[in-house]
Design a protein around this motif. Structure first.
Motif, PDB file in Angstrom:
ATOM      1  N   TYR A 140       0.843  -1.204   0.000  1.00 26.37           N
ATOM      2  CA  TYR A 140       0.000   0.000   0.000  1.00 26.37           C
ATOM      3  C   TYR A 140       0.872   1.247   0.000  1.00 26.37           C
ATOM      4  O   TYR A 140       2.110   1.175   0.080  1.00 26.37           O
ATOM      5  CB  TYR A 140      -1.007   0.002   1.142  1.00 26.37           C
ATOM      6  N   GLU A 153      -3.245   6.610  -6.943  1.00 24.43           N
ATOM      7  CA  GLU A 153      -4.061   5.543  -7.551  1.00 24.43           C
ATOM      8  C   GLU A 153      -3.367   4.960  -8.779  1.00 24.43           C
ATOM      9  O   GLU A 153      -3.357   3.758  -8.990  1.00 24.43           O
ATOM     10  CB  GLU A 153      -5.440   6.089  -7.949  1.00 24.43           C
ATOM     11  N   LEU A 156      -0.475   2.783  -7.849  1.00 21.88           N
ATOM     12  CA  LEU A 156      -0.897   1.471  -7.350  1.00 21.88           C
ATOM     13  C   LEU A 156      -1.363   0.556  -8.477  1.00 21.88           C
ATOM     14  O   LEU A 156      -1.166  -0.662  -8.421  1.00 21.88           O
ATOM     15  CB  LEU A 156      -1.988   1.654  -6.295  1.00 21.88           C
ATOM     16  N   GLN A 157      -1.973   1.133  -9.493  1.00 20.86           N
ATOM     17  CA  GLN A 157      -2.352   0.314 -10.659  1.00 20.86           C
ATOM     18  C   GLN A 157      -1.112  -0.332 -11.265  1.00 20.86           C
ATOM     19  O   GLN A 157      -1.120  -1.507 -11.628  1.00 20.86           O
ATOM     20  CB  GLN A 157      -3.029   1.183 -11.716  1.00 20.86           C
ATOM     21  N   SER A 160       0.304  -3.049  -8.984  1.00 26.28           N
ATOM     22  CA  SER A 160      -0.533  -4.261  -8.902  1.00 26.28           C
ATOM     23  C   SER A 160      -0.106  -5.315  -9.919  1.00 26.28           C
ATOM     24  O   SER A 160      -0.443  -6.483  -9.788  1.00 26.28           O
ATOM     25  CB  SER A 160      -2.011  -3.910  -9.089  1.00 26.28           C
ATOM     26  N   ILE A 165      -1.862  -6.100  -3.932  1.00 26.46           N
ATOM     27  CA  ILE A 165      -2.170  -4.828  -3.277  1.00 26.46           C
ATOM     28  C   ILE A 165      -3.079  -5.089  -2.076  1.00 26.46           C
ATOM     29  O   ILE A 165      -3.940  -5.958  -2.115  1.00 26.46           O
ATOM     30  CB  ILE A 165      -2.892  -3.884  -4.270  1.00 26.46           C
ATOM     31  N   ARG A 167      -6.166  -4.363  -0.179  1.00 21.07           N
ATOM     32  CA  ARG A 167      -7.442  -3.737  -0.558  1.00 21.07           C
ATOM     33  C   ARG A 167      -8.352  -3.509   0.646  1.00 21.07           C
ATOM     34  O   ARG A 167      -9.546  -3.284   0.499  1.00 21.07           O
ATOM     35  CB  ARG A 167      -8.138  -4.575  -1.624  1.00 21.07           C
ATOM     36  N   SER A 169     -10.197  -1.632   3.786  1.00 21.93           N
ATOM     37  CA  SER A 169     -10.715  -0.270   3.914  1.00 21.93           C
ATOM     38  C   SER A 169     -10.055   0.476   5.069  1.00 21.93           C
ATOM     39  O   SER A 169     -10.073   1.709   5.128  1.00 21.93           O
ATOM     40  CB  SER A 169     -12.230  -0.286   4.079  1.00 21.93           C
ATOM     41  N   THR A 177      -8.473   3.648   0.551  1.00 26.43           N
ATOM     42  CA  THR A 177      -9.417   3.753  -0.566  1.00 26.43           C
ATOM     43  C   THR A 177     -10.015   2.413  -0.983  1.00 26.43           C
ATOM     44  O   THR A 177     -10.953   2.377  -1.767  1.00 26.43           O
ATOM     45  CB  THR A 177      -8.684   4.304  -1.802  1.00 26.43           C
ATOM     46  N   GLY A 178      -9.441   1.315  -0.516  1.00 27.08           N
ATOM     47  CA  GLY A 178      -9.841   0.010  -1.036  1.00 27.08           C
ATOM     48  C   GLY A 178      -8.970  -0.415  -2.201  1.00 27.08           C
ATOM     49  O   GLY A 178      -9.075  -1.528  -2.690  1.00 27.08           O
ATOM     50  N   HIS A 179      -8.107   0.495  -2.645  1.00 30.76           N
ATOM     51  CA  HIS A 179      -7.132   0.175  -3.693  1.00 30.76           C
ATOM     52  C   HIS A 179      -5.706   0.347  -3.174  1.00 30.76           C
ATOM     53  O   HIS A 179      -4.782   0.534  -3.950  1.00 30.76           O
ATOM     54  CB  HIS A 179      -7.337   1.063  -4.920  1.00 30.76           C
ATOM     55  N   GLY A 180      -5.555   0.354  -1.867  1.00 26.92           N
ATOM     56  CA  GLY A 180      -4.224   0.392  -1.298  1.00 26.92           C
ATOM     57  C   GLY A 180      -3.674   1.787  -1.038  1.00 26.92           C
ATOM     58  O   GLY A 180      -2.494   1.941  -0.725  1.00 26.92           O
TER      59      GLY A 180
END
Ligand SMILES: [Zn+2]
Length: 243
Positions: A140, A153, A156-157, A160, A165, A167, A169, A177-180
């Motif tokens: 993260y 963001e 992190l994409q 990944s 990652i 994920r 909360s 964010t739920g995306h790390g």
């Protein structure tokens, strides 16, 4: 014990970078890495090894230096902030202090005081710290920036594709964010951060408008964790210095 002389050898073998010993702390030489030639260009601050039990941070910085070139950027690199802890795989320094809690005021923590001196009066396009989280399920990122665009963001994409990652909360007590991504908001929350005294907040106050901090999880091998940090840095650079 990890061999600090092996780390020193890798630094001294770097091509295209200038390695300077700027201090000796607890009998360990303390190094700064910069481009061979200073340029009139924005500076990026890169660091690893704040916490001694987070080896992929140091490994990531070394791999970046071994493979990457300074480019048209001025760098200030602290490859191993806490050599005493790194050699012993312990989080804290010889004083049993978490160095990352010693930036809020003057302390007699030599690593923190040295860094404050080295960054004084300087401006950084961004600061990127490589860390690890022994409890995390995946990679993260922290991002703190005074104004958009936020790039966490997108970083992190890219990461990944290299490593799983996180994920969740809530990560390490922070809303994610739920995306790390943990995006630190400025405001009330900063009071708490300031009291905890991390280097990032000192830099954000005095030296930069943009902080990034990557945290790898110990669920994958060291090489993969180091590569995740390098990938994150590469994307931060390409998103920040788009040609
Ligand atoms: Zn850390």
């Amino acid at each position: 014990m990890r061999s600090y002389s092996e780390l020193t050898d890798r630094l001294r073998a770097l091509r295209g970078w200038k390695v300077r010993q700027v201090a000796t702390i607890w009998e360990y030489p303390w190094f700064v890495v910069e481009p061979t030639v200073a340029k009139r260009a924005p500076t990026v601050l890169l660091s690893g090894g704040m916490h001694g039990e987070e080896p992929a941070g140091v490994e990531g910085v070394l791999r970046w230096l071994e493979c990457g070139r300074p480019g048209n950027i001025n760098w200030l690199v602290f490859p191993c902030i806490n050599p005493y802890g790194w050699a012993r795989n312990q989080r804290r320094n010889r004083q049993r202090r978490d160095i990352n809690r010693q930036f809020q005021r003057r302390t007699n923590t030599p690593e923190a005081e040295l860094i404050k001196r080295l960054v004084k009066g300087r401006r950084f396009e961004f600061s990127f710290e490589f860390h690890e989280d022994v409890d995390a399920s995946g990679f993260y990122l922290y991002e703190l920036r005074r104004q958009p665009p936020y790039i966490g963001e997108q970083i992190l994409q890219a990461v990944s594709r290299v490593t799983p990652i996180n994920r969740d909360s809530i990560i390490d007590g922070n809303r994610a964010t739920g995306h790390g991504l943990i995006r630190r908001e400025i405001g009330r929350n900063m009071t708490r951060v300031r009291q905890r005294g991390p280097m990032a907040f000192h830099l954000f106050r005095h030296c930069t408008d943009h902080i990034l901090g990557s945290e790898s999880a110990l669920t994958v091998p060291l090489a993969q964790r180091a590569q995740a940090h390098v990938t994150a840095l590469e994307f931060a650079l390409s998103l920040t210095f788009r040609a």
